[in-house]
Design a protein around this motif. Structure first.
Motif, short mmCIF file in Angstrom:
data_model
loop_
_atom_site.label_atom_id
_atom_site.label_comp_id
_atom_site.label_asym_id
_atom_site.label_seq_id
_atom_site.Cartn_x
_atom_site.Cartn_y
_atom_site.Cartn_z
N ASN A 32 84.15 -21.06 -43.73
CA ASN A 32 83.82 -21.82 -42.52
C ASN A 32 84.97 -21.78 -41.52
O ASN A 32 86.13 -21.61 -41.90
CB ASN A 32 83.51 -23.27 -42.88
CG ASN A 32 82.24 -23.42 -43.70
OD1 ASN A 32 81.14 -23.49 -43.17
ND2 ASN A 32 82.40 -23.46 -45.02
N THR A 33 84.64 -21.97 -40.26
CA THR A 33 85.67 -22.00 -39.22
C THR A 33 86.40 -23.33 -39.23
O THR A 33 87.62 -23.38 -39.04
CB THR A 33 85.03 -21.77 -37.84
OG1 THR A 33 84.42 -20.47 -37.82
CG2 THR A 33 86.08 -21.83 -36.73
N VAL A 34 85.68 -24.43 -39.45
CA VAL A 34 86.29 -25.76 -39.50
C VAL A 34 85.94 -26.41 -40.83
O VAL A 34 84.77 -26.43 -41.23
CB VAL A 34 85.80 -26.65 -38.34
CG1 VAL A 34 86.39 -28.06 -38.46
CG2 VAL A 34 86.15 -26.04 -36.99
N THR A 35 86.94 -26.92 -41.52
CA THR A 35 86.73 -27.61 -42.80
C THR A 35 87.42 -28.96 -42.76
O THR A 35 88.60 -29.06 -42.39
CB THR A 35 87.29 -26.79 -43.97
OG1 THR A 35 86.66 -25.51 -44.00
CG2 THR A 35 87.05 -27.50 -45.29
N LEU A 71 93.98 -22.62 -28.65
CA LEU A 71 94.67 -21.97 -29.76
C LEU A 71 93.85 -20.81 -30.29
O LEU A 71 92.92 -20.99 -31.08
CB LEU A 71 94.94 -23.00 -30.86
CG LEU A 71 95.71 -24.26 -30.39
CD1 LEU A 71 95.79 -25.28 -31.51
CD2 LEU A 71 97.10 -23.88 -29.88
N ASP A 72 94.19 -19.60 -29.83
CA ASP A 72 93.52 -18.38 -30.29
C ASP A 72 94.30 -17.76 -31.45
O ASP A 72 95.52 -17.94 -31.57
CB ASP A 72 93.42 -17.36 -29.15
CG ASP A 72 92.53 -17.82 -28.02
OD1 ASP A 72 91.52 -18.48 -28.30
OD2 ASP A 72 92.85 -17.52 -26.85
N THR A 81 88.64 -29.60 -30.04
CA THR A 81 88.30 -28.77 -28.87
C THR A 81 89.44 -27.86 -28.46
O THR A 81 89.33 -27.16 -27.45
CB THR A 81 87.88 -29.66 -27.69
OG1 THR A 81 88.89 -30.64 -27.44
CG2 THR A 81 86.56 -30.36 -27.99
N ARG A 82 90.53 -27.83 -29.25
CA ARG A 82 91.62 -26.86 -28.99
C ARG A 82 91.27 -25.50 -29.60
O ARG A 82 91.92 -24.50 -29.31
CB ARG A 82 92.94 -27.31 -29.62
CG ARG A 82 93.54 -28.64 -29.16
CD ARG A 82 93.66 -28.75 -27.67
NE ARG A 82 92.47 -29.40 -27.11
CZ ARG A 82 92.08 -29.29 -25.85
NH1 ARG A 82 92.73 -28.53 -25.01
NH2 ARG A 82 90.99 -29.91 -25.43
N LEU A 83 90.28 -25.46 -30.46
CA LEU A 83 89.97 -24.26 -31.23
C LEU A 83 89.60 -23.10 -30.31
O LEU A 83 88.73 -23.21 -29.46
CB LEU A 83 88.81 -24.55 -32.18
CG LEU A 83 88.57 -23.55 -33.32
CD1 LEU A 83 89.74 -23.57 -34.30
CD2 LEU A 83 87.27 -23.91 -34.04
N SER A 93 90.08 -18.21 -34.66
CA SER A 93 90.92 -19.25 -35.23
C SER A 93 90.15 -20.01 -36.31
O SER A 93 88.92 -19.97 -36.36
CB SER A 93 91.40 -20.23 -34.15
OG SER A 93 92.36 -19.62 -33.31
N LYS A 94 90.90 -20.67 -37.15
CA LYS A 94 90.33 -21.48 -38.23
C LYS A 94 91.07 -22.80 -38.26
O LYS A 94 92.30 -22.84 -38.07
CB LYS A 94 90.46 -20.74 -39.56
CG LYS A 94 89.70 -21.39 -40.72
CD LYS A 94 89.92 -20.61 -42.01
CE LYS A 94 89.18 -19.29 -42.03
NZ LYS A 94 87.74 -19.46 -42.30
#
Length: 325
Positions: free
Chosen positions: A126-129, A225-226, A248-250, A254-255
């Motif tokens: 997943n991208t966000v955990t 944040l890339d 929302t900085r993602l 990125s992960k």
């Protein structure tokens, strides 16, 4: 009733039994059975149901020995908890987990419990955990290991670790030193994990090049944040506004991993934890995972599990009393 387990194939019975048979004594006490060894067989006797459970636990420990695992008291507790939950068949998948990374001292980092296995799998897929659980469950440590692994494999260009400095209400002026020295005490757990993974010298070089950044959450505002692996630690101490700002900085490629313990919220003035809100509103969104760890996933001293259980029981009793009023 009695059952026999053939252990003639086991070369390290000392590892299985433990010093002064301490592992076997825990099994006997837990299940109320009698365990003896004779002629390359382990004999388990007692109540039929309890004997069945004890045999399952012993077979799991034997499997660990065969896979080269050191049988510690914590591993015995892990097996007992797994049998109680009917999840003993999942232990093999934990033992067969791939090494996430190797520390600077050559120690392989792997998940040690079923919950930790779910957690690292969620981070990978997943991208966000969101990883929620009590102290000692490896939330931050495993997230840092995944970040180091992604960085070494050049999947990301940098690692960013952040946490809110809530203990002093974000007002750090009373601490001595320059700004970096003021915020370092709040970020020390993140530094410790990175030092162990990379070594102090490599960490310093990466930090000087800008490949690794450890900073307070306030520093994240206004950034995109890339190509980054971002970890927000102690997220239970974020407000709703801070959590939204962080998520929302993602940027692209990125992960993000968000960790916290919702039983240790230090926010004042009745502010609601951004982590508790995020757990509710983000659950079910594709590519976002919410993983809850428990006292059964604690990998610190075995007393930590007992402490967590005691506090959970105390909290439950308080809730019941308030409901009776």
């Amino acid at each position: 009733m009695e059952q026999f387990i053939d252990v003639s194939r086991i070369g390290q019975l000392v590892n299985l039994f433990g010093n002064f048979d301490e592992n076997i004594k825990i099994i006997e006490k837990e299940y109320g059975v009698n365990v003896t060894y004779h002629s390359e067989n382990i004999r388990v006797s007692g109540d039929e149901i309890q004997v069945s459970r004890a045999v399952k636990a012993l077979n799991c420990l034997i499997m660990m020995v065969e896979k080269g695992e050191a049988i510690t008291l914590q591993r015995v507790d892990f097996v007992i908890n797994s049998v109680a939950d009917g999840e003993e068949d999942k232990i093999a998948s934990v033992l067969d987990s791939n090494c996430i990374c190797v520390t600077s001292k050559g120690k392989p980092v792997k998940p040690k419990t079923i919950g930790q296995k779910k957690y690292v799998d969620a981070i990978a897929n997943n991208t966000v955990t969101l990883g929620i659980g009590p102290a000692g469950t490896g939330k931050t440590y495993l997230a840092v290991a995944e970040a180091v692994n992604a960085f070494r494999a050049k999947k990301v260009n940098r690692i960013i670790l952040t946490r809110p400095a809530v203990e002093a209400g974000e007002k750090l002026g009373f601490l001595p030193g320059d700004l970096q020295q003021k915020i370092d005490p709040y970020l020390r757990p993140l530094y410790d994990a990175l030092f162990e993974m990379l070594g102090a010298e490599n960490f310093q070089k990466c930090q000087e090049r800008g490949d690794i950044e450890v900073a307070p959450l306030a520093y994240m505002r206004g950034r995109t944040l890339d190509d980054s692996f971002i970890i927000l630690d102690e997220a239970q101490n974020t407000t709703n506004e801070q959590m939204k700002m962080f998520l929302t900085r993602l940027g692209f490629n990125s992960k993000a991993v968000v960790t916290g313990d919702i039983t240790q919220i230090d926010l004042i003035d009745g502010k609601r934890s951004g982590l508790k809100t995020a757990m509710k509103i983000l659950k079910g969104i594709d590519d976002i995972a919410v993983i809850t760890l428990s006292g059964k996933d604690v990998v610190r001293h075995r007393l930590v599990q007992e402490i967590i259980k005691a506090y959970e029981k105390h909290g439950g009793e308080n809730v019941r009393k308030s409901n009776d009023l």
